[in-house]
Design an enzyme around this catalytic site. Structure first.
Site, short mmCIF file in Angstrom:
data_model
loop_
_atom_site.label_atom_id
_atom_site.label_comp_id
_atom_site.label_asym_id
_atom_site.label_seq_id
_atom_site.Cartn_x
_atom_site.Cartn_y
_atom_site.Cartn_z
N ASP A 75 -17.02 -6.23 1.01
CA ASP A 75 -15.98 -7.09 0.41
C ASP A 75 -16.28 -8.59 0.41
O ASP A 75 -15.40 -9.40 0.73
CB ASP A 75 -14.63 -6.84 1.09
CG ASP A 75 -14.13 -5.42 0.95
OD1 ASP A 75 -14.80 -4.63 0.28
OD2 ASP A 75 -13.08 -5.11 1.51
N LYS A 122 -12.77 0.13 -4.07
CA LYS A 122 -11.81 0.83 -3.22
C LYS A 122 -10.42 0.23 -3.37
O LYS A 122 -10.29 -0.93 -3.72
CB LYS A 122 -12.26 0.77 -1.75
CG LYS A 122 -12.36 -0.62 -1.17
CD LYS A 122 -12.92 -0.59 0.24
CE LYS A 122 -13.05 -1.93 0.87
NZ LYS A 122 -11.81 -2.68 1.07
N HIS A 182 0.68 -1.61 -0.52
CA HIS A 182 -0.31 -2.57 0.01
C HIS A 182 0.09 -4.01 -0.28
O HIS A 182 -0.12 -4.89 0.54
CB HIS A 182 -1.68 -2.24 -0.60
CG HIS A 182 -2.83 -2.91 0.06
ND1 HIS A 182 -3.12 -2.74 1.40
CD2 HIS A 182 -3.79 -3.73 -0.42
CE1 HIS A 182 -4.20 -3.43 1.71
NE2 HIS A 182 -4.63 -4.06 0.62
N CYS A 233 -11.70 -4.91 7.14
CA CYS A 233 -12.52 -3.99 6.37
C CYS A 233 -13.91 -3.74 6.97
O CYS A 233 -14.45 -2.65 6.85
CB CYS A 233 -12.62 -4.46 4.92
SG CYS A 233 -10.99 -4.44 4.12
N HIS A 276 -7.91 -3.54 -6.65
CA HIS A 276 -6.54 -3.03 -6.74
C HIS A 276 -6.01 -3.04 -8.16
O HIS A 276 -6.37 -3.89 -8.97
CB HIS A 276 -5.63 -3.85 -5.83
CG HIS A 276 -6.01 -3.76 -4.38
ND1 HIS A 276 -6.01 -2.58 -3.68
CD2 HIS A 276 -6.42 -4.72 -3.50
CE1 HIS A 276 -6.40 -2.80 -2.44
NE2 HIS A 276 -6.66 -4.09 -2.31
#
Length: 193
Positions: free
Chosen positions: A9, A101, A62, A143, A53
């Site tokens: 990330d 993801k 989330h 993460c 997302h």
């Protein structure tokens, strides 16, 4: 023995100026690029993940306007926005697999995502005969932690490259590294990797 590098990330929304900026994120992006320039050939597989997302909705709870920064967060890394893209200081030419993801749901570990070819990280590691993984990226206490714990659970030897990560908080990052060490991960610096 096959090795993999997992880059977690390193995205615009998690580096300076982003929606959920982590102090030191740009420095980590630059340092990973320098590390790749010297060591990409040491890895059979290099996997980079991105939070990705959905642009609509709360992504399975989330996203929240009144985020608690534990289970809910302000909107970030929305698919198709600049915030979801890799930090421009991260050179991704050596990356063999890109993972997205969190589509429509919370996801912290890159093991919860899939590649552009719809493969899981676990499947990529197994197919490549990977026995050792090095984990770098953002954020140590979220993460990176989740990805490394899933790598340990996958049954590979895990090293966290401590000078190639950045965390949200000093205490929570130290706790995450302690948890990872207790789970069996080794903490190393890039000079040892």
């Amino acid at each position: 023995m096959s090795r993999a590098l997992l880059i977690v990330d390193v995205q615009n929304d998690f580096t300076e100026g982003g929606a959920l900026a982590v102090a030191g994120g740009d420095a980590v992006a630059s340092a990973i690029t320098a590390f790749l320039a010297a060591h990409a050939g040491d890895y059979r597989v290099i996997i980079a993940s991105r939070d990705w997302h959905d642009p609509e909705g709360d992504n399975g709870g989330h996203f929240a306007d009144a985020a608690d920064f534990v289970d809910t967060w302000p909107a970030h890394c929305v698919a198709g926005t600049d915030g979801a893209e890799y930090d421009p200081l991260l050179e991704t030419g050596a990356v063999t697999h890109h993972v997205r993801k969190g589509q429509g749901k919370p996801a912290y570990s890159m093991f919860e995502g899939v590649t552009d070819e719809d493969e899981t990280v676990g499947a990529v590691l197994t197919a490549s005969g990977v026995l050792d993984v090095d984990v770098v990226g953002i954020a140590t206490d979220h993460c990176v932690r989740a990805t490394a714990l899933d790598a340990v659970a996958h049954g590979v030897r895990v090293r966290i490259v401590t000078d190639l990560i950045a965390g949200v908080g000093a205490e929570s990052s130290a706790a995450a590294l302690a948890e990872l060490a207790h789970a069996g991960a080794e903490l190393v610096e890039s000079a040892q990797a």
